[in-house]
Design an enzyme around this catalytic site. Structure first.
Site, mmCIF file in Angstrom:
data_model
loop_
_atom_site.group_PDB
_atom_site.id
_atom_site.type_symbol
_atom_site.label_atom_id
_atom_site.label_comp_id
_atom_site.label_asym_id
_atom_site.label_seq_id
_atom_site.Cartn_x
_atom_site.Cartn_y
_atom_site.Cartn_z
ATOM 1 N N LYS A 108 0.859 -1.179 0.000
ATOM 2 C CA LYS A 108 0.000 0.000 0.000
ATOM 3 C C LYS A 108 0.896 1.229 0.000
ATOM 4 O O LYS A 108 1.625 1.478 0.966
ATOM 5 C CB LYS A 108 -0.921 0.004 1.217
ATOM 6 N N PHE A 162 1.088 -11.935 3.349
ATOM 7 C CA PHE A 162 -0.108 -12.639 2.918
ATOM 8 C C PHE A 162 -0.432 -13.778 3.871
ATOM 9 O O PHE A 162 0.463 -14.452 4.390
ATOM 10 C CB PHE A 162 0.092 -13.203 1.509
ATOM 11 N N LEU A 163 -1.710 -14.018 4.056
ATOM 12 C CA LEU A 163 -2.173 -15.193 4.778
ATOM 13 C C LEU A 163 -2.210 -16.385 3.823
ATOM 14 O O LEU A 163 -2.131 -16.213 2.603
ATOM 15 C CB LEU A 163 -3.562 -14.930 5.363
ATOM 16 N N ASP A 173 -13.907 2.201 9.763
ATOM 17 C CA ASP A 173 -14.258 1.578 8.484
ATOM 18 C C ASP A 173 -14.321 0.052 8.593
ATOM 19 O O ASP A 173 -14.025 -0.656 7.645
ATOM 20 C CB ASP A 173 -13.228 1.985 7.422
ATOM 21 N N GLU A 180 -13.171 -11.115 9.282
ATOM 22 C CA GLU A 180 -12.915 -12.449 8.736
ATOM 23 C C GLU A 180 -12.415 -13.383 9.822
ATOM 24 O O GLU A 180 -11.724 -12.960 10.766
ATOM 25 C CB GLU A 180 -11.888 -12.378 7.592
#
Length: 424
Positions: A221, A327-328, A394, A399
């Site tokens: 990002k 990353f998962l 936000d 999850e």
């Protein structure tokens, strides 16, 4: 306008009361127990020693130094050396059901992924008549991202004293990139994949997936505004830019609170020309790079919103600061369930959600599955306190890993809209 302010005040008071209760009934007693002086035999010579020379806590419980400001003299390392963070480890894993991944199955899956990537990379080079002396990639069990995936359990994304986190942060910051691509969000918006399970398209924030030389992946990002730039008071939370440094701060705060539910995140200066443009195979991504009037290399997202050059991100002239989040495991190995938050905020200028107008809403939620028969509601309270401390409004979804069922921890993803104000 007065009603809106009153609702906002009541929400802040509720969250403050929950935080105070957690500190008073949970953290306070633990701190007092740890700081209570231990009784020693009357003739023990060590009882007469000065306090600074007391034995130090066992080193195995102190998280290793972080590559981004966690050196031997850092405040972060001193904090983790506090007795509060030297509690016994989590209960030992009882069996395969307590680990997210089965080791042999995961390694077979990753080896197939590496072999497929090598084949596609070879075909891509042949189509462009490019020669490469680089050997094919090999999956190595000792790589940090593999160990991170294998270490995920029902207690958290990593154990309290795991040395893998420090190694993973170091690798994401220093390893060279071998590919770059749009995230699944942008691909779904372009119609390039069916990502309905995990994608909540917005197009507001540009995200890229970078793959490193050890075959690990991270979500990049980029920096969209200065670090100390605050959210204007007249901005709604859902139109504000996302902050790369909010992702980094959220990871460290999550670790300090001992949740361990935010994927490891680190900052990095990325050369957008060498580490993104020259390694990507995505023609659409290649086409959105341009040279600004100030001779800086810039690029932007292909999406329905904010897709003009004035919303691009630019290097200086090539280097661009950003965050990298590990990353998962793939959804093929570890399916995740995305659930709308019961306390989702309204994403319209005038509308209100039911929890804002119905005084009995909380009682209703407690009677509805899965909040009625598991620890899910307590986990949501943890997440609400975490979001209150970061200023993130936000949190529309959360999850969980399907394998751990209703009592599994919530994964604290997407924290980039936090840290917008100095004074919350």
């Amino acid at each position: 306008m007065l009603g809106l302010r009153r609702d906002r005040l009541l929400t802040l008071l509720l969250l403050g009361a929950l935080l105070a209760a957690d500190l008073y009934f949970h953290l306070g007693p633990r701190v007092r127990r740890r700081l209570r002086p231990r009784e020693r035999p009357p003739g023990c010579p060590c009882a007469r020693r000065a306090a600074p020379s007391a034995p130090r806590p066992a080193a195995r419980h102190v998280p290793p130094a972080e590559p981004d400001g966690g050196g031997p003299g850092s405040k972060l390392r001193a904090l983790f050396a506090h007795p509060l963070y030297n509690e016994p480890e989590e209960p030992p894993l009882l069996g395969p059901e307590d680990s997210l991944l089965a080791g042999p199955e995961a390694l077979r899956y990753y080896r197939r992924k590496v072999a497929r990537w090598n084949r596609r990379h070879k075909i891509y080079k042949e189509q462009l008549n490019l020669t490469s002396l680089d050997p094919p990639l090999q999956l190595r069990l000792e790589t940090s991202w593999v160990q991170f995936h294998l270490g995920i359990s029902r207690h958290g994304l990593y154990s309290r004293s795991s040395p893998v986190v420090s190694k993973l942060l170091h690798d994401m910051r220093h390893l060279p990139t071998i590919s770059a691509d749009y995230s699944q969000d942008e691909k779904a918006l372009l119609g390039a994949c069916d990502c309905t399970q995990i994608v909540k398209p917005s197009g507001v924030h540009l995200k890229l997936v970078l793959r490193f030389s050890d075959f690990g992946k991270a979500m990049f990002k980029p920096m969209r505004q200065l670090r100390d730039e605050e959210t204007p008071e007249d901005f709604f939370y859902f139109i504000d830019f996302q902050r790369h440094n909010a992702e980094i701060a959220a990871f460290h705060l999550d670790r300090i609170l001992d949740f361990r539910r935010v994927p490891p995140t680190v900052g990095r200066l990325v050369n957008v020309t060498k580490e993104i443009l020259e390694v990507t195979k995505n023609e659409i991504l290649q086409s959105v790079f341009f040279l600004s009037p100030a001779s800086n290399v810039c690029f932007f997202a292909k999406c329905p919103y904010l897709c003009k050059t004035e919303y691009a991100v630019c290097g200086n002239p090539h280097l661009l600061e950003g965050s990298l989040s590990a990353f998962l495991p793939s959804l093929n190995l570890a399916p995740r369930l995305s659930v709308p938050s019961p306390w989702i905020r309204s994403y319209s200028l005038a509308g209100k959600e039911e929890w804002e107008v119905n005084p009995l809403y909380c009682d209703t939620v407690k009677q509805v599955y899965p909040h009625s028969s598991s620890g899910r509601l307590l986990n949501i309270i943890d997440m609400a306190i975490f979001d209150f401390l970061t200023g993130n409004m936000d949190r529309h979804h959360y999850e969980t890993f399907s394998k751990f069922g209703d009592d599994g921890f919530l994964i604290h993803l997407d924290n980039a809209r936090g840290c917008g104000r100095r004074l919350l």
